[in-house]
Design a protein around this motif. Structure first.
Motif, PDB file in Angstrom:
ATOM      1  N   THR A 180      -0.652   0.516  -9.440  1.00 38.55           N
ATOM      2  CA  THR A 180      -0.920  -0.913  -9.279  1.00 38.55           C
ATOM      3  C   THR A 180       0.354  -1.726  -9.440  1.00 38.55           C
ATOM      4  O   THR A 180       0.604  -2.682  -8.690  1.00 38.55           O
ATOM      5  CB  THR A 180      -1.972  -1.390 -10.300  1.00 38.55           C
ATOM      6  N   GLU A 181       1.160  -1.335 -10.404  1.00 38.60           N
ATOM      7  CA  GLU A 181       2.421  -2.046 -10.634  1.00 38.60           C
ATOM      8  C   GLU A 181       3.353  -1.900  -9.430  1.00 38.60           C
ATOM      9  O   GLU A 181       4.021  -2.856  -9.027  1.00 38.60           O
ATOM     10  CB  GLU A 181       3.095  -1.514 -11.891  1.00 38.60           C
ATOM     11  N   ALA A 182       3.396  -0.710  -8.859  1.00 40.71           N
ATOM     12  CA  ALA A 182       4.239  -0.484  -7.682  1.00 40.71           C
ATOM     13  C   ALA A 182       3.754  -1.330  -6.510  1.00 40.71           C
ATOM     14  O   ALA A 182       4.547  -1.938  -5.783  1.00 40.71           O
ATOM     15  CB  ALA A 182       4.228   0.994  -7.307  1.00 40.71           C
ATOM     16  N   HIS A 183       2.438  -1.370  -6.323  1.00 38.90           N
ATOM     17  CA  HIS A 183       1.831  -2.183  -5.260  1.00 38.90           C
ATOM     18  C   HIS A 183       2.217  -3.649  -5.416  1.00 38.90           C
ATOM     19  O   HIS A 183       2.699  -4.289  -4.472  1.00 38.90           O
ATOM     20  CB  HIS A 183       0.307  -2.014  -5.324  1.00 38.90           C
ATOM     21  N   ASP A 184       2.015  -4.178  -6.608  1.00 33.91           N
ATOM     22  CA  ASP A 184       2.255  -5.605  -6.841  1.00 33.91           C
ATOM     23  C   ASP A 184       3.742  -5.951  -6.746  1.00 33.91           C
ATOM     24  O   ASP A 184       4.105  -7.019  -6.236  1.00 33.91           O
ATOM     25  CB  ASP A 184       1.714  -6.011  -8.212  1.00 33.91           C
ATOM     26  N   ALA A 185       4.592  -5.043  -7.243  1.00 35.44           N
ATOM     27  CA  ALA A 185       6.036  -5.298  -7.198  1.00 35.44           C
ATOM     28  C   ALA A 185       6.541  -5.324  -5.761  1.00 35.44           C
ATOM     29  O   ALA A 185       7.388  -6.150  -5.393  1.00 35.44           O
ATOM     30  CB  ALA A 185       6.782  -4.240  -8.012  1.00 35.44           C
ATOM     31  N   MET A 186       6.031  -4.413  -4.926  1.00 35.80           N
ATOM     32  CA  MET A 186       6.455  -4.391  -3.526  1.00 35.80           C
ATOM     33  C   MET A 186       5.954  -5.626  -2.786  1.00 35.80           C
ATOM     34  O   MET A 186       6.702  -6.232  -2.004  1.00 35.80           O
ATOM     35  CB  MET A 186       5.950  -3.130  -2.834  1.00 35.80           C
ATOM     36  N   LYS A 187       4.713  -5.999  -3.014  1.00 34.64           N
ATOM     37  CA  LYS A 187       4.177  -7.188  -2.345  1.00 34.64           C
ATOM     38  C   LYS A 187       4.983  -8.422  -2.719  1.00 34.64           C
ATOM     39  O   LYS A 187       5.335  -9.243  -1.855  1.00 34.64           O
ATOM     40  CB  LYS A 187       2.704  -7.390  -2.712  1.00 34.64           C
ATOM     41  N   LYS A 188       5.302  -8.553  -3.993  1.00 31.22           N
ATOM     42  CA  LYS A 188       6.106  -9.681  -4.448  1.00 31.22           C
ATOM     43  C   LYS A 188       7.483  -9.656  -3.787  1.00 31.22           C
ATOM     44  O   LYS A 188       8.010 -10.704  -3.371  1.00 31.22           O
ATOM     45  CB  LYS A 188       6.255  -9.626  -5.970  1.00 31.22           C
ATOM     46  N   HIS A 189       8.071  -8.489  -3.672  1.00 34.37           N
ATOM     47  CA  HIS A 189       9.398  -8.341  -3.069  1.00 34.37           C
ATOM     48  C   HIS A 189       9.393  -8.795  -1.605  1.00 34.37           C
ATOM     49  O   HIS A 189      10.279  -9.529  -1.171  1.00 34.37           O
ATOM     50  CB  HIS A 189       9.832  -6.875  -3.162  1.00 34.37           C
ATOM     51  N   ILE A 190       8.398  -8.373  -0.843  1.00 35.92           N
ATOM     52  CA  ILE A 190       8.334  -8.736   0.575  1.00 35.92           C
ATOM     53  C   ILE A 190       8.081 -10.230   0.740  1.00 35.92           C
ATOM     54  O   ILE A 190       8.712 -10.889   1.586  1.00 35.92           O
ATOM     55  CB  ILE A 190       7.242  -7.935   1.308  1.00 35.92           C
ATOM     56  N   LEU A 191       7.188 -10.788  -0.057  1.00 37.92           N
ATOM     57  CA  LEU A 191       6.911 -12.223   0.043  1.00 37.92           C
ATOM     58  C   LEU A 191       8.117 -13.045  -0.415  1.00 37.92           C
ATOM     59  O   LEU A 191       8.383 -14.114   0.134  1.00 37.92           O
ATOM     60  CB  LEU A 191       5.666 -12.579  -0.771  1.00 37.92           C
TER      61      LEU A 191
ATOM     62  N   GLU B 133       0.832  -1.205   0.000  1.00 38.76           N
ATOM     63  CA  GLU B 133       0.000   0.000   0.000  1.00 38.76           C
ATOM     64  C   GLU B 133       0.867   1.254   0.000  1.00 38.76           C
ATOM     65  O   GLU B 133       0.539   2.253  -0.657  1.00 38.76           O
ATOM     66  CB  GLU B 133      -0.913  -0.004   1.231  1.00 38.76           C
ATOM     67  N   ALA B 134       1.983   1.209   0.719  1.00 38.44           N
ATOM     68  CA  ALA B 134       2.889   2.360   0.752  1.00 38.44           C
ATOM     69  C   ALA B 134       3.462   2.640  -0.629  1.00 38.44           C
ATOM     70  O   ALA B 134       3.554   3.800  -1.056  1.00 38.44           O
ATOM     71  CB  ALA B 134       4.016   2.112   1.751  1.00 38.44           C
ATOM     72  N   ALA B 135       3.856   1.591  -1.325  1.00 39.34           N
ATOM     73  CA  ALA B 135       4.415   1.772  -2.670  1.00 39.34           C
ATOM     74  C   ALA B 135       3.380   2.364  -3.615  1.00 39.34           C
ATOM     75  O   ALA B 135       3.688   3.229  -4.446  1.00 39.34           O
ATOM     76  CB  ALA B 135       4.928   0.431  -3.209  1.00 39.34           C
ATOM     77  N   GLU B 136       2.136   1.902  -3.478  1.00 41.23           N
ATOM     78  CA  GLU B 136       1.055   2.432  -4.322  1.00 41.23           C
ATOM     79  C   GLU B 136       0.832   3.918  -4.041  1.00 41.23           C
ATOM     80  O   GLU B 136       0.711   4.731  -4.975  1.00 41.23           O
ATOM     81  CB  GLU B 136      -0.226   1.646  -4.063  1.00 41.23           C
ATOM     82  N   LEU B 137       0.791   4.280  -2.765  1.00 43.57           N
ATOM     83  CA  LEU B 137       0.614   5.686  -2.401  1.00 43.57           C
ATOM     84  C   LEU B 137       1.812   6.536  -2.826  1.00 43.57           C
ATOM     85  O   LEU B 137       1.652   7.688  -3.259  1.00 43.57           O
ATOM     86  CB  LEU B 137       0.404   5.819  -0.892  1.00 43.57           C
TER      87      LEU B 137
ATOM     88  N   PHE C  75       1.126   8.231   8.840  1.00 45.13           N
ATOM     89  CA  PHE C  75       0.923   6.978   9.558  1.00 45.13           C
ATOM     90  C   PHE C  75       1.830   5.866   9.035  1.00 45.13           C
ATOM     91  O   PHE C  75       2.232   4.973   9.782  1.00 45.13           O
ATOM     92  CB  PHE C  75      -0.547   6.561   9.518  1.00 45.13           C
ATOM     93  N   HIS C  76       2.157   5.910   7.752  1.00 35.95           N
ATOM     94  CA  HIS C  76       3.109   4.928   7.215  1.00 35.95           C
ATOM     95  C   HIS C  76       4.489   5.136   7.846  1.00 35.95           C
ATOM     96  O   HIS C  76       5.203   4.169   8.134  1.00 35.95           O
ATOM     97  CB  HIS C  76       3.192   5.032   5.690  1.00 35.95           C
ATOM     98  N   ILE C  77       4.858   6.365   8.058  1.00 32.14           N
ATOM     99  CA  ILE C  77       6.137   6.674   8.692  1.00 32.14           C
ATOM    100  C   ILE C  77       6.104   6.271  10.164  1.00 32.14           C
ATOM    101  O   ILE C  77       7.052   5.668  10.687  1.00 32.14           O
ATOM    102  CB  ILE C  77       6.445   8.181   8.564  1.00 32.14           C
ATOM    103  N   THR C  78       5.001   6.575  10.831  1.00 32.84           N
ATOM    104  CA  THR C  78       4.865   6.266  12.254  1.00 32.84           C
ATOM    105  C   THR C  78       4.922   4.763  12.513  1.00 32.84           C
ATOM    106  O   THR C  78       5.576   4.300  13.456  1.00 32.84           O
ATOM    107  CB  THR C  78       3.541   6.825  12.802  1.00 32.84           C
TER     108      THR C  78
END
Length: 237
Positions: A216-227, A112-116, A165-168
């Motif tokens: 959307t691409e940023a969201h999916d790429a970050m999720k894939k990276h963390i998993l 979500e952070a990457a998407e934002l 809140f993402h920073i916090t």
């Protein structure tokens, strides 16, 4: 609002299953349960660990989710891969299950952070993210761990969301984030050059999508990276 202990379903059982989970991971890492060999039955494991079968079953379900064991219908559970035993030395005793759960939490949060960030980044954010990415690259060239640099990149992406809140949250859970970054990067240094490079390539894909404002691409790429980082914890010998 507070909750009584008995208001949390299976609280004790879940905690005990985490202990059994970590014990089995350790026995797989040490070679006591070899790859491709069948694990003892639930009944035998329960007796060995002094646990109930439901507790052992819960631990085995988590091991399957982590890709360490696989079930074969009518035959039982078999060891699928053996993690590097050094991984267990990097994680505080009794917290391996929590570390894995934190990766699950990160997958949603940081996606979500990457998407934002893709939607809201400003020139100063771009400078911070670019500098952090280059710092990791320099660490790779020097053969250095780069755990702090990795964390700085993820911090910069959180800042680019424009949502405090993402920073916090990153500040609240900084020790948890630090363990994840440290363990995965420490293990990555023991991999092949191609495997090490793949982690940085994942970063590059995320950053490129953010700068192109492809949310959307940023969201999916970050999720894939963390998993992928979560899965890399259990890659080993």
């Amino acid at each position: 609002m507070t909750f009584a202990a008995d208001a949390v379903p299976n609280r004790g059982a879940t905690r005990f299953s985490d202990i059994i989970y970590e014990k089995i991971v350790g026995m797989i890492a040490d070679g006591n349960f070899p790859v491709n060999e069948r694990l003892p039955s639930e009944t035998k494991l329960a007796a060995d660990f002094g646990a109930s079968r439901p507790v052992v079953r819960e631990a085995l379900e988590r091991l399957r989710a982590d890709g360490l064991v696989v079930s074969r219908k009518g035959s039982g559970s078999y060891v699928r891969q053996r993690p590097d035993s050094s991984m267990l030395k990097m994680v505080p005793v009794g917290s391996l299950a929590d570390v894995q759960r934190f990766f699950e939490f990160r997958a949603g949060l940081e996606a979500e952070a990457a998407e934002l960030a893709a939607r809201n980044w400003q020139p100063a954010d771009k400078e911070r993210i670019t500098a952090a990415l280059l710092s990791i690259e320099q660490c790779l060239r020097n053969g250095e761990l780069g755990a702090e640099e990795d964390q700085v990149l993820h911090d910069a992406i959180a800042m680019a969301t424009g949502n405090q809140f993402h920073i916090t949250v990153r500040e609240w859970f900084r020790p948890h984030f630090a363990i994840g970054h440290s363990v995965t990067r420490s293990l990555s240094l023991k991999r092949t050059l191609e495997q090490i490079r793949s982690v940085q390539d994942e970063h590059a894909v995320i950053v490129e999508a953010i700068f192109a404002r492809r949310e959307t691409e940023a969201h999916d790429a970050m999720k894939k990276h963390i998993l992928n980082a979560r899965a890399r914890m259990f890659q080993g010998v």
